[in-house]
Design a protein around this motif. Structure first.
Motif, short mmCIF file in Angstrom:
data_model
loop_
_atom_site.label_atom_id
_atom_site.label_comp_id
_atom_site.label_asym_id
_atom_site.label_seq_id
_atom_site.Cartn_x
_atom_site.Cartn_y
_atom_site.Cartn_z
N GLN A 81 0.85 -1.18 0.00
CA GLN A 81 0.00 0.00 0.00
C GLN A 81 0.89 1.24 0.00
OE1 GLN A 81 -2.51 0.23 3.44
NE2 GLN A 81 -3.48 2.11 2.79
N PRO A 82 1.18 1.78 -1.19
CA PRO A 82 1.95 3.02 -1.23
C PRO A 82 1.03 4.20 -0.90
CG PRO A 82 1.47 2.27 -3.44
CD PRO A 82 0.92 1.24 -2.51
N ASN A 83 1.53 5.11 -0.09
CA ASN A 83 0.76 6.29 0.31
C ASN A 83 1.57 7.54 0.06
OD1 ASN A 83 -1.55 4.92 1.93
ND2 ASN A 83 0.30 3.99 2.72
N ILE A 84 0.89 8.62 -0.23
CA ILE A 84 1.55 9.91 -0.42
C ILE A 84 1.31 10.75 0.82
CG2 ILE A 84 1.59 12.02 -1.79
CD1 ILE A 84 0.58 10.32 -4.15
N MET A 85 2.38 11.30 1.38
CA MET A 85 2.23 12.15 2.54
C MET A 85 1.29 13.30 2.20
SD MET A 85 4.94 14.35 4.79
CE MET A 85 5.04 15.67 3.60
N THR A 86 0.27 13.45 3.02
CA THR A 86 -0.72 14.49 2.78
C THR A 86 -0.79 15.41 4.00
OG1 THR A 86 -2.00 12.95 1.44
CG2 THR A 86 -3.13 14.94 2.19
N PRO A 87 -0.33 16.64 3.87
CA PRO A 87 -0.40 17.58 5.00
C PRO A 87 -1.81 18.15 5.11
CG PRO A 87 0.72 18.60 3.15
CD PRO A 87 0.39 17.19 2.74
N PHE A 88 -2.61 17.58 5.99
CA PHE A 88 -4.00 18.01 6.13
C PHE A 88 -4.11 19.38 6.80
CE2 PHE A 88 -4.45 13.39 5.80
CZ PHE A 88 -5.38 13.32 4.78
N PRO A 89 -5.00 20.22 6.29
CA PRO A 89 -5.22 21.53 6.90
C PRO A 89 -5.56 21.39 8.39
CG PRO A 89 -6.34 21.41 4.81
CD PRO A 89 -5.86 20.02 5.11
N GLY A 90 -5.03 22.32 9.17
CA GLY A 90 -5.27 22.30 10.61
C GLY A 90 -4.26 21.49 11.39
N THR A 91 -3.27 20.91 10.69
CA THR A 91 -2.23 20.14 11.39
C THR A 91 -0.93 20.93 11.40
OG1 THR A 91 -1.48 19.01 9.37
CG2 THR A 91 -3.27 17.96 10.61
N PRO A 92 -0.07 20.65 12.37
CA PRO A 92 1.24 21.31 12.38
C PRO A 92 2.04 21.04 11.11
CG PRO A 92 0.82 20.29 14.51
CD PRO A 92 -0.28 19.83 13.57
N LEU A 93 1.91 19.85 10.54
CA LEU A 93 2.62 19.53 9.30
C LEU A 93 2.17 20.46 8.18
CD1 LEU A 93 4.51 17.77 7.58
CD2 LEU A 93 2.57 16.23 7.22
N PHE A 94 0.87 20.65 8.03
CA PHE A 94 0.34 21.54 7.00
C PHE A 94 0.90 22.94 7.19
CE2 PHE A 94 -2.68 24.59 5.33
CZ PHE A 94 -2.98 24.08 4.09
N ASP A 95 0.86 23.45 8.42
CA ASP A 95 1.36 24.80 8.68
C ASP A 95 2.84 24.93 8.34
OD1 ASP A 95 -1.18 25.51 9.54
OD2 ASP A 95 -0.71 25.19 11.67
N ARG A 96 3.63 23.92 8.72
CA ARG A 96 5.07 23.96 8.47
C ARG A 96 5.37 23.91 6.98
NH1 ARG A 96 6.55 19.70 11.26
NH2 ARG A 96 7.02 18.30 9.54
N ILE A 97 4.68 23.04 6.26
CA ILE A 97 4.91 22.90 4.82
C ILE A 97 4.46 24.17 4.10
CG2 ILE A 97 4.23 21.57 2.77
CD1 ILE A 97 6.00 19.94 4.50
N ARG A 98 3.33 24.73 4.51
CA ARG A 98 2.83 25.96 3.88
C ARG A 98 3.78 27.12 4.14
NH1 ARG A 98 -2.83 28.10 5.69
NH2 ARG A 98 -1.61 28.28 7.57
N GLN A 99 4.26 27.27 5.38
CA GLN A 99 5.17 28.37 5.70
C GLN A 99 6.49 28.25 4.95
OE1 GLN A 99 5.40 28.28 9.98
NE2 GLN A 99 3.34 29.16 10.23
N ALA A 100 6.87 27.03 4.63
CA ALA A 100 8.11 26.82 3.87
C ALA A 100 7.89 27.05 2.37
CB ALA A 100 8.64 25.41 4.11
N GLY A 101 6.65 27.32 1.97
CA GLY A 101 6.36 27.57 0.56
C GLY A 101 6.39 26.33 -0.30
N LEU A 106 3.83 24.05 -0.65
CA LEU A 106 2.53 23.58 -1.10
C LEU A 106 2.16 24.21 -2.44
CD1 LEU A 106 0.27 23.64 2.08
CD2 LEU A 106 1.21 21.66 0.91
N LEU A 107 1.76 23.37 -3.37
CA LEU A 107 1.28 23.89 -4.66
C LEU A 107 -0.17 24.34 -4.53
CD1 LEU A 107 2.73 21.22 -7.11
CD2 LEU A 107 3.63 23.50 -6.58
N ARG A 108 -0.91 23.65 -3.70
CA ARG A 108 -2.31 23.96 -3.47
C ARG A 108 -2.52 24.10 -1.97
NH1 ARG A 108 -2.00 24.42 -8.29
NH2 ARG A 108 -2.88 23.09 -9.86
#
Length: 71
Positions: A40-60, A62-64
Motif C-alpha cells: 500500500q503506497p501512500n503519499i504524505m498528505t499535509p491536512f489543513p489544521g495540522t502542524p505539518l500543514f502549517d510547516r509545509i505551507r510556511q516553507a512555501g 505547497l502547490l495547493r
C-alpha cells in the motif's frame, strides 16, 4: 506470519520532507523484494489544521493550499 496463514500488508509513505530521489527508489526496491501479500503506497498528505500543514505551507512547499477549494 505466512506460516500461520496471516497475510502481510506493507504500507509505505512517499513524499516525506526529507525524501531524496534515491530514498524513493530504495523504498520501491524494498517493496518489490519483500514477501508482502499486499503493498500500500501512500503519499504524505499535509491536512489543513495540522502542524505539518502549517510547516509545509510556511516553507512555501505547497502547490495547493486553499482549503477546501483546492481539494
Amino acid at each position: 506470519m505466512h506460516q500461520y496463514g496471516i497475510s502481510v500488508l506493507g504500507s509505505f509513505l512517499f513524499g516525506m520532507e526529507n525524501d531524496t530521489p534515491q530514498d524513493i527508489l530504495d523504498r520501491m526496491a524494498f517493496m518489490k523484494k519483500s514477501p508482502f501479500d499486499i503493498t500500500q503506497p501512500n503519499i504524505m498528505t499535509p491536512f489543513p489544521g495540522t502542524p505539518l500543514f502549517d510547516r509545509i505551507r510556511q516553507a512555501g512547499k505547497l502547490l495547493r493550499n486553499r482549503f477546501p477549494g483546492d481539494w
